[in-house]
Scaffold this active site. Structure first.
Site, PDB file in Angstrom:
ATOM      1  N   CYS A 222       0.827  -1.210   0.000  1.00 24.01           N
ATOM      2  CA  CYS A 222       0.000   0.000   0.000  1.00 24.01           C
ATOM      3  C   CYS A 222       0.865   1.264   0.000  1.00 24.01           C
ATOM      4  O   CYS A 222       1.556   1.521  -0.964  1.00 24.01           O
ATOM      5  CB  CYS A 222      -1.007  -0.032   1.148  1.00 24.01           C
ATOM      6  SG  CYS A 222      -2.327   1.177   0.928  1.00 24.01           S
TER       7      CYS A 222
ATOM      8  N   HIS B 145      -3.879  -4.820  -0.152  1.00 23.41           N
ATOM      9  CA  HIS B 145      -3.467  -5.371   1.143  1.00 23.41           C
ATOM     10  C   HIS B 145      -3.563  -6.895   1.115  1.00 23.41           C
ATOM     11  O   HIS B 145      -4.630  -7.443   1.395  1.00 23.41           O
ATOM     12  CB  HIS B 145      -4.371  -4.825   2.256  1.00 23.41           C
ATOM     13  CG  HIS B 145      -4.107  -3.383   2.561  1.00 23.41           C
ATOM     14  ND1 HIS B 145      -3.079  -2.968   3.376  1.00 23.41           N
ATOM     15  CD2 HIS B 145      -4.729  -2.259   2.141  1.00 23.41           C
ATOM     16  CE1 HIS B 145      -3.070  -1.647   3.445  1.00 23.41           C
ATOM     17  NE2 HIS B 145      -4.064  -1.187   2.707  1.00 23.41           N
TER      18      HIS B 145
ATOM     19  N   GLU C  70      -2.587  -8.877   3.258  1.00 20.40           N
ATOM     20  CA  GLU C  70      -2.888  -9.349   4.620  1.00 20.40           C
ATOM     21  C   GLU C  70      -4.379  -9.295   4.941  1.00 20.40           C
ATOM     22  O   GLU C  70      -4.819  -9.846   5.943  1.00 20.40           O
ATOM     23  CB  GLU C  70      -2.073  -8.537   5.643  1.00 20.40           C
ATOM     24  CG  GLU C  70      -2.561  -7.118   5.936  1.00 20.40           C
ATOM     25  CD  GLU C  70      -2.174  -6.078   4.894  1.00 20.40           C
ATOM     26  OE1 GLU C  70      -1.652  -6.449   3.825  1.00 20.40           O
ATOM     27  OE2 GLU C  70      -2.408  -4.878   5.148  1.00 20.40           O
TER      28      GLU C  70
END
Lengths: 252, 211
Positions: free
Chosen positions: B86, B187, B189
């Site tokens: 990001c 992202h 994650e």
């Protein structure tokens, strides 16, 4: 392709347990919000909302522990709400691993809280939930879980919320909530046309067509529901396949 | 099912600085069975098998913090695989329109602000969007059109270092690779199984004795 419309199951949590019953046959720990959240994540839910409906101090601590477990075990974004009244509460939830926080009554009592959250943590963290009821064409905002009316009009309040820096609006129509006859599509479309932040529609989901209509007619960016998912009336994977066939962009 | 590592196999450093979402990235690495080292110490970052450079925040402010702590030079000198996420990816570019910020210059690209042309194109670009033109070992096992989670108001235009594209308002660069540097605008994650696969792939690239 384009940005997918989001499907968001909402879990009410009391003293660390999900409140509404569940109908997942293969789920051993349906009462555990983390296990239930995982099951939804595996069915391709796009985000989750966990609402703390506990009032006690002990309950808050249990909820914070649950948020930490959700953050450790789930790999999709999640929002937490309920009992967030000041900046310190937001800090606690974000430190525990929540991606966003949702505020409702606290925002109407102290609108400046929206500015503070946006300023300290960024707009993307701040979801403002609005409960409103329509009477004779007039949409009035309510606080305290829909028990106490305010003098605020839905559309005026939504505009103010955006200007103060909210990242998203979660609008629940009290007229439609629990009735299972579809979302408040007219009011939702008016919000979508008026605002430049995403609107999450809540209240009224009963069948798969209701989700199609909330995206097509209500122009919502996301749809939230609880009981139709918890009781297994609609499966999330099945719903998304249906929406895709209806020409709506969803993550499959 | 992805491989489950034992902690000793690979030394994963996560650069600790004043950016959000470091916890989320650490949790994602833990889900692969690795305890990451969240650190701002130069020697620990330098000796790691791979380095994650996460981020969520404002470009000028985070860049200033990196300069003040000397992390800017360190990141540019790293030779092991580095993954920027990001704002991490944006800071690895030359310049960002956000706060008119000079960045690290690892990727010869400039970061622009999204300019919506329709009311329905909301900023930030937030939610799940699909990846296309995948061309890096980072995307092993990821399919064209798979969805990942984005949240950003600034973007890197398509360029020759792009290893994944996305489309919002216009096609843009969702991921870059040059030498030992990798980056994702989205992202991983927070991107479910697809994201787990991407983080797993990155660690596989970095794993000692990788053949």
């Amino acid at each position: 392709m384009s940005l997918a419309k989001r499907i968001i199951p909402c879990l009410d949590v009391k003293d660390g347990q999900t409140v509404k019953g569940t109908n997942f046959v293969n789920l051993r720990y349906a009462g555990d919000p983390v296990e239930l959240g995982k099951a939804y994540s595996e069915q391709n839910a796009d985000e989750l909302v966990f609402l703390d409906i506990t009032a006690s101090y002990e309950g808050r601590k249990t909820f914070t522990n649950m948020v930490q477990r959700v953050a450790a075990e789930l790999s999709i974004p999640f929002t937490v709400g309920g009992g967030i009244n000041e900046l310190a509460d937001v800090d606690t939830m974000l430190n525990a691993g929540a991606d966003k926080v949702s505020i409702n009554s606290a925002a109407l009592r102290n609108p400046q809280l929206i500015n503070e959250i946006a300023c300290h943590f960024g707009s993307q963290v701040c979801v403002v939930a609005i409960d409103a009821k329509e009477t004779d064409g007039h949409w009035q905002c309510y606080i305290n879980g829909g028990r106490v009316p305010t003098d605020r009009n839905l559309f005026d309040w939504a505009r103010e919320v955006e200007q103060r820096g909210a990242g998203e609006i979660l609008f629940t129509s009290m007229n439609h909530d629990g009735v299972k006859h579809g979302f408040a599509n007219e009011a939702l479309a008016r919000l979508a046309d008026m605002l430049s932040i995403p609107v999450i529609a809540s209240g009224g989901a009963g069948k798969m067509e209701d989700f199609r209509d909330v995206f097509k007619q209500g122009k919502a960016d996301a749809a939230l529901a609880a009981s139709v998912f918890h009781y297994g009336e609609i499966g999330i994977s099945q719903l998304k396949s249906y929406l895709s066939q209806e020409g709506i962009s969803v993550r499959l | 099912m992805l491989l489950n590592y034992t902690t000793l196999e690979v030394d994963v450093a996560i650069i600790k600085y004043n950016a959000g979402n470091i916890c989320s990235v650490a949790n994602a690495v833990r889900r692969l069975g690795i305890e990451p080292n969240i650190t701002d110490k130069a020697d620990e970052i330098s000796k790691a098998d791979c380095v994650l450079f996460p981020g969520q925040g404002e470009a000028a402010y985070t860049m200033q913090h990196l300069r003040n702590s000397g992390l800017d030079r360190l990141i540019k000198e790293l030779r092991q695989p580095v993954l920027g996420i990001c704002i991490g990816m944006q800071l690895m570019c030359r310049h960002s329109e956000e706060g008119n910020t000079d960045c690290l210059g690892i990727f010869p690209a400039d970061v622009k602000r999204f300019c919506p042309t329709l009311h329905s194109q909301k900023i930030p670009h937030m939610g799940w969007n699909s990846l296309h033109n995948l061309k890096s070992p980072l995307y092993e096992g990821v399919n064209e059109g798979d969805f990942v989670y984005f949240i950003h108001s600034f973007y890197v235009p398509q360029n020759e270092l792009s290893v994944a594209d996305c489309d919002y308002i216009e096609p843009f660069c969702a991921s870059m690779h040059r030498d030992n540097y990798y980056a994702t605008q989205f992202h991983p994650e927070k991107s479910g199984r697809v994201g787990e696969q991407i983080i797993h792939n990155f660690i596989e690239i970095a794993r000692p004795n990788h053949d």
